[in-house]
Design a protein around this motif. Structure first.
Motif, short mmCIF file in Angstrom:
data_model
loop_
_atom_site.label_atom_id
_atom_site.label_comp_id
_atom_site.label_asym_id
_atom_site.label_seq_id
_atom_site.Cartn_x
_atom_site.Cartn_y
_atom_site.Cartn_z
N ASP A 154 76.02 94.21 84.46
CA ASP A 154 74.78 93.96 85.18
C ASP A 154 74.03 92.85 84.43
OD1 ASP A 154 72.16 93.97 86.16
OD2 ASP A 154 72.21 96.12 86.59
N PRO A 155 73.71 91.73 85.11
CA PRO A 155 73.05 90.63 84.41
C PRO A 155 71.79 91.06 83.65
CG PRO A 155 73.70 89.93 86.59
CD PRO A 155 73.98 91.40 86.52
N ALA A 156 71.12 92.10 84.12
CA ALA A 156 69.90 92.54 83.45
C ALA A 156 70.18 93.32 82.17
CB ALA A 156 69.09 93.43 84.39
N PHE A 157 71.39 93.83 82.02
CA PHE A 157 71.68 94.71 80.89
C PHE A 157 72.95 94.33 80.13
CE2 PHE A 157 69.17 97.22 83.87
CZ PHE A 157 68.13 97.60 83.04
N ARG A 158 73.40 93.11 80.33
CA ARG A 158 74.62 92.68 79.63
C ARG A 158 74.38 92.75 78.13
NH1 ARG A 158 71.52 88.35 81.00
NH2 ARG A 158 71.51 86.58 79.58
N LYS A 159 75.48 92.86 77.36
CA LYS A 159 75.33 93.03 75.92
C LYS A 159 75.52 91.73 75.15
CE LYS A 159 74.85 97.49 76.25
NZ LYS A 159 73.58 98.15 75.99
N GLY A 160 76.35 90.82 75.66
CA GLY A 160 76.58 89.61 74.88
C GLY A 160 77.55 88.66 75.55
N ALA A 161 78.13 87.77 74.75
CA ALA A 161 79.00 86.73 75.28
C ALA A 161 80.22 87.28 76.05
CB ALA A 161 79.46 85.83 74.14
N PRO A 162 80.85 88.37 75.62
CA PRO A 162 82.01 88.84 76.39
C PRO A 162 81.66 89.12 77.86
CG PRO A 162 81.98 89.90 74.26
CD PRO A 162 80.68 89.14 74.37
N GLU A 163 80.47 89.69 78.08
CA GLU A 163 80.06 89.95 79.46
C GLU A 163 79.66 88.64 80.17
OE1 GLU A 163 78.78 91.86 77.00
OE2 GLU A 163 79.38 93.91 77.45
N ASP A 164 78.92 87.78 79.45
CA ASP A 164 78.49 86.50 80.03
C ASP A 164 79.69 85.71 80.54
OD1 ASP A 164 75.77 86.31 80.08
OD2 ASP A 164 75.58 85.51 78.06
N ASP A 165 80.74 85.68 79.71
CA ASP A 165 81.91 84.88 80.05
C ASP A 165 82.59 85.39 81.32
OD1 ASP A 165 81.46 83.37 77.81
OD2 ASP A 165 82.91 84.42 76.56
N ILE A 166 82.53 86.71 81.53
CA ILE A 166 83.15 87.28 82.72
C ILE A 166 82.22 87.17 83.93
CG2 ILE A 166 83.86 89.50 83.74
CD1 ILE A 166 85.21 90.01 80.97
N MET A 167 80.92 87.41 83.70
CA MET A 167 79.97 87.33 84.82
C MET A 167 79.93 85.94 85.44
SD MET A 167 76.74 89.71 83.89
CE MET A 167 76.15 88.60 82.71
N ARG A 168 80.14 84.92 84.63
CA ARG A 168 80.13 83.55 85.13
C ARG A 168 81.22 83.35 86.19
NH1 ARG A 168 79.05 80.59 80.59
NH2 ARG A 168 77.23 79.47 81.33
N ASN A 169 82.26 84.18 86.15
CA ASN A 169 83.36 84.05 87.10
C ASN A 169 83.17 84.90 88.35
OD1 ASN A 169 85.53 82.43 85.53
ND2 ASN A 169 84.74 83.91 84.07
N ILE A 170 82.47 86.03 88.22
CA ILE A 170 82.41 86.96 89.35
C ILE A 170 81.06 86.94 90.08
CG2 ILE A 170 84.16 88.47 88.37
CD1 ILE A 170 81.94 90.41 87.55
N PHE A 171 80.05 86.31 89.47
CA PHE A 171 78.76 86.11 90.13
C PHE A 171 78.40 84.63 90.04
CE2 PHE A 171 78.00 90.42 88.10
CZ PHE A 171 78.15 91.15 89.26
N VAL A 172 77.86 84.10 91.10
CA VAL A 172 77.38 82.72 91.03
C VAL A 172 75.92 82.72 90.58
CG1 VAL A 172 78.91 81.67 92.74
CG2 VAL A 172 76.82 82.85 93.49
N GLY A 173 75.47 81.57 90.12
CA GLY A 173 74.05 81.35 89.85
C GLY A 173 73.62 80.15 90.66
N LEU A 174 72.34 79.85 90.70
CA LEU A 174 71.93 78.63 91.40
C LEU A 174 72.48 77.41 90.67
CD1 LEU A 174 68.20 79.41 92.30
CD2 LEU A 174 70.20 79.50 93.80
#
Lengths: 314, 516
Positions: B47-67
């Motif tokens: 969850d972008p609001a509760f991610r813990k660090g880079a491992p999650e960021d690196d995966i979220m960048r692939n499965i969720f878009v941002g503006l």
């Protein structure tokens, strides 16, 4: 035998309970605020407080212990505070990998160590006995992590025979076996020497006993005397040690799981302690302690089955 | 002929099992379909609001878009991601229009401006209490104009939004309908995804499998699947790279010289400057460090290049502050350099000519232990006898926290490392007076620093903003509580069958990795 089994099982329950109480007491003594570690620098004080409540850390140690045992009795080991998943599910996902590693390690070390011990005892004092002795002591003395790292460098990086990381694809048993070779080599090598030395010593003692001399006098083949009559008795202390060895190997598995980046309950506990994820620590230790106690219980029962004299020792 | 004997069968099985040809040993990228990459930890929360660090960021960048998203390369700059238009029309208004064809999985329909509103406003919702609410602290609300467009309305100008909030994890868009259906937040099972890849499978402690999103309408990513494998130990990861079991990993700073000299077979090495900052801090409330002369003596007793040689094997450069080169606010030079004679004189002035004993608290990481040993040697040359106290992460990260016990009172010298995002505010936020006893473990109290930190966050003029951050680091050094050591380096090893897409600090953008 039934009385012995019941007494031994009762003792196992007490040992498990004492182990867990020691663990919970240790948790209280470890420095470091789990909320600060787990939530990181950006968490608000309210969030930290809520987190402490969720983990039950705002309660006295006695209450925490009572609550934990209460939950265990209902089959609930709590919730992983990092992922919000059931601790039971988390641990049971990892346990098979550790059990596979332990089984493989103890399996190959017993398959090699026990015959080597018999061989050395039969040919006592020969050159072969001395070679087995030197190799056995060397394998005991060799640190397991050295075997792991050099195994990786030689068999994975240099020769490319075995994978460096992971446990293999689920549903592909050959691939999983392939991934087990190096970790089990590292964990089990020391046990080959240990078992060989132990079986040799036991066999030497048994081979001088009257019933063995009697068997020889009757002209029974040496192979039959060794494996049917002598080994059956000599193996008893080894069986007990193997039972305890399972627990020892669960501990040894931690380094193998880290070096080989394998999933497993040892690494799960190590990570959970580092992050102060106490529900996972307690749940995982509960299950591994229970498993260890079951193994020693099974070993004792087997020993009692093989030698009725053992039943009167409890 | 009686057929195969048991012994022959066993021998054949053993030969098959040990045959290198029986198992493919190259990382699957060799077939051009699967990319195998290492992450330093397993995921804990997507969850972008509760991610813990880079491992999650690196995966979220692939499965969720941002503006918007950061662009791979050597310079920090952003590019459009899910937006076809993103424009700051005045200091407090950012207009956006979403590109066409963005669709949520699991039947949750198209990605809408209302999803953007939900995703950003939930970050500042006090009921949700998002860990990363600071990334959106200036957000007032998001106005929805129509299905695809809207305006982000800020309470005040907030330049960090373009460097952090919009382009990293806090800027990922989630589906209102899907997230509300699961109670307003989620953990490791995203209720709906929209990205170049989709989370196909998570095997805890084993791997995260990302599969190419069949509904993605933009440029298709190269690999069918990405396997993200958690490997905590850097040395294991390096061996896995050398053996061809993974295609990409960070490598330990101590391994950089070796790999530069002898690159792994079939592999390449890249070295990127890190954004993180490593410093030595002194607790200004703990005697004798409550005296400025003593702190200044320590500042001048430490030969930073020799410390870095010991800890990073010459791979890292000395730092001039907490803000890395390439960012607004980077300082060109330090005020106080290595001068052991001056240090001895200062100790003499402080009445400590015969020296004193103190402690250095560190995390039990190789680099920090080596750095502390070098510092210990430097201090002994001016008569200070330092004892190194190593701590595991669980203990270390609560040492200076006043709410976690009394350990903060015993801190004298501490060597620490904080990670960083490409905005200077992310570095300075932790040293304000409000952070004393939280993350300001040196307990250094500078109201001027605190005030400048607030002003710099809303300053639109880059030159003025730069000067403010430079001044803040001058204040830190003049206060005597800090010795800036390094920003470190990020070593990256990768297979020569791929071309990694890396941010200026070495962070990976997996969906932009290509076959070589």
């Amino acid at each position: 035998m039934l009385t012995y089994t019941l007494k031994r099982a009762g003792l196992a329950v007490i040992i498990t309970a004492i182990s867990l109480m020691l663990l919970i007491s240790m948790i209280q003594l470890i420095p470091g605020d789990p909320a600060a570690v787990l939530l990181g620098p950006l968490a608000s004080p309210e969030m930290r407080e809520m987190f402490r409540q969720q983990m039950g850390l705002d309660q006295p140690a006695v209450i925490q212990i009572v609550r934990f045992f209460g939950r265990v009795l209902t089959g609930d080991l709590g919730t992983d505070v990092l992922t919000n998943r059931s601790v039971l599910v988390t641990v049971m996902e990892q346990l098979p990998f550790t059990l596979a590693l332990v089984a493989a390690s103890i399996g190959w070390s017993a398959l090699l160590g026990i015959p080597l011990g018999c061989f050395a005892a039969i040919y006592r004092g020969s050159l072969a006995d001395r070679i087995v002795g030197i190799l056995s002591v060397s394998s005991i003395a060799l640190p397991a992590f050295v075997v792991a790292v050099y195994g990786l460098l030689l068999f994975s990086v240099r020769l490319g025979w075995f994978p460096t990381i992971g446990a293999g694809d689920s549903g592909a048993p050959l691939d999983q076996l392939h991934h087990l070779v190096l970790p089990s080599l590292a964990v089990g090598l020391g046990w080959v020497g240990y078992l060989a030395r132990m079986v040799r010593a036991s066999m030497l003692e048994v081979l001088t006993e009257n019933h063995i001399r009697m068997a020889r006098a009757f002209g029974l083949p040496e192979r039959t005397i060794t494996y049917r009559y002598a080994l059956k008795i000599a193996i008893i202390p080894t069986v007990v040690v193997l039972g305890m060895g399972v627990g020892n190997m669960i501990s040894s598995a931690v380094f193998a799981e880290i070096v080989f980046a394998r999933p497993g309950v040892g690494k799960l506990i190590f990570d959970a302690i580092s992050t102060r994820n106490y529900p996972v620590v307690m749940g995982a230790v509960m299950i591994t302690t229970g498993f260890y106690v079951l193994c020693t219980l099974a070993a004792d029962l087997i020993a009692a089955g093989l030698d009725p004299r053992v039943r009167s020792t409890l | 002929m009686s057929g195969l004997s048991r012994r022959q069968i066993l021998a054949a099985m053993a030969a098959a099992g040990f045959s290198p040809a029986f198992y493919s040993r190259a990382a699957l990228s060799a077939d051009g379909k699967t990319l195998k990459v290492r992450s330093y930890a397993d995921i804990q929360n997507l969850d972008p609001a509760f991610r813990k660090g880079a491992p999650e960021d690196d995966i979220m960048r692939n499965i969720f878009v941002g503006l918007a998203d950061m662009t791979p390369g050597d310079v920090w700059k952003w590019k459009l991601d899910a937006a076809s238009r993103l424009e700051q029309t005045d200091p407090t208004h950012i207009e956006f229009t979403l590109m066409d064809g963005l669709v949520w999985t699991d039947g949750h329909g198209a990605v809408t401006a209302d999803d953007v509103k939900f995703s950003f406003e939930r970050m500042i919702d006090p009921k949700l209490d998002a860990v990363y609410k600071g990334d959106w602290e200036a957000l007032d609300h998001v106005e929805v104009k129509d299905e695809k467009s809207g305006t982000i309305v800020l309470k005040a100008p907030f330049p960090p939004l373009w460097n952090v909030g919009l382009v990293f994890g806090s800027g990922r868009i989630v589906s209102r309908k899907a997230v509300e259906a699961v109670g307003g937040k989620f953990d490791t099972k995203p209720p709906a995804q929209c990205g170049r890849y989709l989370l196909k499978e998570w095997q805890p402690k084993q791997r995260v499998v990302l599969a190419r999103n069949p509904d993605w309408k933009g440029e298709a990513p190269q690999f069918d699947e990405i396997h993200v494998i958690p490997i905590e130990d850097e040395k294991t990861a390096e061996l896995a790279l050398e053996a061809g079991d993974i295609d990409y990993t960070w490598i330990a700073p101590s391994s950089i010289p070796r790999f530069k000299q002898t690159p792994p077979k079939g592999g390449k090495i890249a070295v990127k400057p890190s954004l993180a900052y490593v410093w030595l801090g002194m607790n200004v409330e703990a005697p004798p460090f409550d005296k400025l002369e003593v702190r200044r003596a320590v500042q001048q007793a430490i030969d930073v290049p020799s410390v870095l040689d010991a800890a990073y094997f010459g791979a890292a450069e000395p730092a001039t502050g907490i803000i890395a080169p390439g960012l607004i606010g980077h300082r060109e030079k330090n005020i106080y350099g290595y001068n052991p004679d001056a240090a001895r004189e200062l100790l003499n002035k402080a009445g400590l000519a015969s020296g004193f004993e103190c402690t250095i608290d560190i995390l039990n990481k190789t680099e920090q232990v080596s750095a502390a040993q070098a510092v210990q040697a430097n201090l002994s040359e001016v008569g200070i006898t330092a004892t190194i106290q190593q701590h595991d992460s669980g203990t270390f990260w609560s040492l200076g926290d006043q709410k976690s016990g009394d350990a903060w009172k015993k801190i004298q010298i501490i060597i620490n490392r904080f990670s960083m995002q490409p905005d200077p505010s992310f570095a300075t936020d932790w040293f304000t007076p409000e952070q004393i006893g939280v993350w300001n473990w040196e307990r250094w109290n500078s109201p001027e620093f605190g005030e400048l930190n607030k002003q710099a966050k809303v300053e639109q003029d880059e030159k003025k903003r730069n000067d403010m951050y430079v001044r803040m680091q001058d204040l830190m050094e003049e206060g005597g509580a800090y010795v800036f050591l390094t920003h470190g380096v990020t070593g990256i090893g990768y297979s020569d069958t791929i071309t990694p897409a890396l941010l200026p600090h070495g962070g990976p953008i997996f969906h932009a990795f290509k076959s070589a």
